[in-house]
Design an enzyme around this catalytic site. Structure first.
Site, short mmCIF file in Angstrom:
data_model
loop_
_atom_site.label_atom_id
_atom_site.label_comp_id
_atom_site.label_asym_id
_atom_site.label_seq_id
_atom_site.Cartn_x
_atom_site.Cartn_y
_atom_site.Cartn_z
N GLU A 88 55.50 57.67 124.56
CA GLU A 88 55.78 58.44 123.35
C GLU A 88 56.91 59.43 123.61
O GLU A 88 56.84 60.23 124.54
CB GLU A 88 54.53 59.19 122.89
CG GLU A 88 54.76 60.18 121.77
CD GLU A 88 55.43 59.59 120.54
OE1 GLU A 88 56.46 60.13 120.11
OE2 GLU A 88 54.93 58.56 120.03
N GLU A 406 55.03 59.05 92.96
CA GLU A 406 54.01 59.97 93.46
C GLU A 406 54.18 61.33 92.79
O GLU A 406 55.28 61.88 92.77
CB GLU A 406 54.19 60.09 94.98
CG GLU A 406 53.39 61.14 95.68
CD GLU A 406 53.80 61.26 97.13
OE1 GLU A 406 53.95 62.41 97.60
OE2 GLU A 406 54.00 60.22 97.80
N HIS A 491 60.34 56.60 104.19
CA HIS A 491 59.65 55.32 104.40
C HIS A 491 60.58 54.24 104.93
O HIS A 491 60.78 53.22 104.30
CB HIS A 491 59.06 54.84 103.07
CG HIS A 491 58.09 55.78 102.44
ND1 HIS A 491 57.85 55.79 101.08
CD2 HIS A 491 57.31 56.74 102.97
CE1 HIS A 491 56.95 56.71 100.80
NE2 HIS A 491 56.61 57.31 101.93
N ASN A 529 53.59 53.70 99.06
CA ASN A 529 53.68 54.31 100.38
C ASN A 529 53.23 53.28 101.41
O ASN A 529 52.22 52.61 101.23
CB ASN A 529 52.79 55.54 100.44
CG ASN A 529 53.10 56.54 99.34
OD1 ASN A 529 53.01 56.20 98.15
ND2 ASN A 529 53.45 57.75 99.71
#
Length: 550
Positions: A88, A406, A491, A529
């Protein structure tokens, strides 16, 4: 390049209907046996007792990234008896700062808020003519605002990836739209098996409609619902991974506040079921999954004895490389997010590290049709000083106008009389990542002008609402006299598309033992989403990979 707000007559300028000035931030991824090296979870690499992957280590599976796809793969592989090490780039986000909180508040960004920037780059850059961005110390913060020529891509940085910084909207696409999203995937098995599995694994829950109707913190959403329905648009409740029972306790003053303290953009200190609390917690509990935070994969290439040699830089919280390591892995899963995975694969192909990758690498990237806007309401449609930062509903005009909007919060702590929206639209434009040998960087071919279809789709909703309500667009949120937030995406999707750059389950062509298992597989748009779809697809793919490749 074009901003192209397509303003209607009378639809620009600040509302005269009582806006209160304010400041602050707004808005509000060989052999299969043996043991991996131990990995630490400290927030900084010098923490006492922290151990990370050792130089020269050999691991059965190495996963690049700890977002949705990588977390699913880690859990299911571990449950199948395979040892996994996850790399990570960001921090582990488990150590409180001097204020007692792990994450910074949305209205007070600090060094924890941005990935290696010296100035914030907030999605809403202005408010009532006042610029919002400010200088911050350079630090490996939680939100990366990565700038390409035509777009800024917001991404989560840390163990848990995008789950750390999103609004938690856990939306399963309408089944009739699925064929356009992933045409090579069996919709029946997705909706019967993998979407339910993903929703369960993510801890998705639903707001109590009766509480929604009375809670002060959702006045803004009730106004959005009323305006949508008065114009003939369906308002749909949307599930979330935020614990709504916890939110009820926040409202009652019984627990520390998070969603009701405006936390969202830079992490939630309480209440939100990020991957740290769901898939990754289960994966770690198996004893077979270890994670090295603040490590960055720089190369993957075939190893002489089989498997792959993986080059890794260890970094400190200033972003400086403190160590370089080479390890070997029998199999490697690319799960660094659409942008991270695509950039890495494009560079490895172009520089000859992975010459067998095919010509589809880097293609099919899209922004999920993201575009934002705000509307100025009348005084009698106050949206509330207290706004829950977790959205609970949307306006579904996908079939008729190609937009799902949204109803988003503006958690400023003041009354704004404003309705704010993040729209997901049917935008056909796709960009490509390419290697720029002159700069040694990967470029993206997106053009801001390509947002125009998204603006047009969003206008099918908001022009009608403004006409019905006698309201106007806000022009003070994205710069001088600018209606549309057409400069960004939350996104990112695509770049290593399923069935093109990979086979139909994410195996990369040309190099056995390499897999893509994140949003890079999805060609640019999910109609809603995307993280539930990313998770469900990963569940589907890893099941087949374990069954056939183990």
């Amino acid at each position: 390049m074009s901003d192209s707000p397509m303003r209607d007559s009378g639809s620009s300028g600040l509302s005269r209907r009582g806006f209160i000035a304010g400041t602050g931030s707004i808005f509000g991824v060989a052999a299969w046996s043996g043991r991996a090296s131990a990995a630490g979870t400290a927030a900084i690499p010098t923490a006492v007792g922290a151990t990370v992957i050792d130089p020269g280590a050999h691991v059965p599976v190495l996963i690049i990234g700890t977002g949705y796809g990588g977390s699913v793969a880690a859990l299911r592989l571990a449950q199948a008896g395979v040892d996994v090490h996850m790399i990570e780039m960001g921090m582990s986000w488990d150590t409180p700062g001097s204020d007692g909180n792990v994450f910074a508040n949305t209205t007070s960004p600090d060094q924890r808020s941005y990935w290696l920037r010296t100035r914030t780059k907030q999605p809403l850059s202005n408010f009532l003519g006042f610029p919002l961005d400010k200088d911050v110390p350079r630090y490996t913060g939680i939100l990366d605002a990565e700038e390409f020529a035509g777009i800024t891509v917001y991404q989560g940085r840390g163990v848990g990836g995008g789950s750390l910084v999103n609004g938690g909207m856990a939306v399963t696409p309408r089944r009739e739209n699925f064929g356009a999203i992933l045409p090579t995937v069996d919709a029946a098995e997705m909706y019967d098996v993998y979407y339910p599995r993903a929703n369960s694994g993510l801890g998705v829950n639903h707001i109590d409609p009766a509480w929604f109707d009375s809670a002060a913190c959702y006045q803004y959403a009730r106004v959005g619902r009323k305006h949508a329905q008065r114009s003939g648009f369906p308002f749909v409740f949307v599930p979330n991974v935020y614990d709504f029972d916890y939110m009820k306790q926040e409202a009652a003053g019984a627990v520390p506040k998070s969603a009701l303290a405006g936390e969202v953009l830079y992490g939630n200190n309480h209440g939100k079921k990020s991957l740290q609390k769901t898939y990754l917690a289960q994966a770690r509990a198996t004893g077979r999954v270890t994670i090295s935070p603040l490590h960055k994969v720089t190369s993957v290439s075939p190893a002489a004895g089989g498997g792959y040699t993986v080059a890794i830089d260890q970094i400190n919280t200033s972003g400086d490389t403190t160590a370089t390591k080479s390890v070997t892995a029998d199999r490697v899963f690319f799960a660094a997010g659409s942008v991270g995975t695509s950039k890495l694969l494009v560079r490895l192909k172009a520089t000859g590290a992975l010459p067998g990758l095919n010509g589809e690498i880097g293609k099919g990237w899209g922004d999920n049709g993201n575009v934002m806007c705000g509307r100025a309401n009348h005084m009698w449609d106050a949206t509330g000083k207290l706004q829950a930062s977790m959205p609970t509903g949307g306006i579904d005009n996908w079939a008729a106008g190609g937009a799902f909007a949204e109803v988003a919060p503006l958690p400023t702590g003041i009354e704004t009389y404003a309705s704010f929206y993040l729209s997901i639209t049917k935008n056909p434009n796709r960009a490509e990542f390419s290697w720029n040998a002159a700069t040694g960087r990967v470029d993206l071919s997106w053009q801001t002008a390509w947002k125009q279809p998204s603006i047009n789709a969003a206008k099918t909703i908001f022009d009608k609402i403004n006409s019905k309500e006698g309201t106007i667009y806000r022009t003070d949120l994205f710069g001088a006299n600018k209606i549309w937030g057409d400069h960004l995406t939350y996104h990112p999707l695509g770049g290593a598309v399923l069935g093109k750059a990979t086979d139909n389950h994410g195996r990369l062509h040309g190099h056995p033992g390499l897999y893509v298992i994140d949003g890079a597989l999805i060609p640019g748009n999910t109609s809603v989403n995307p993280f539930v779809t990313i998770t469900a697809l990963a569940e589907r793919n890893i099941e087949r990979i374990i069954a056939e490749d183990l």
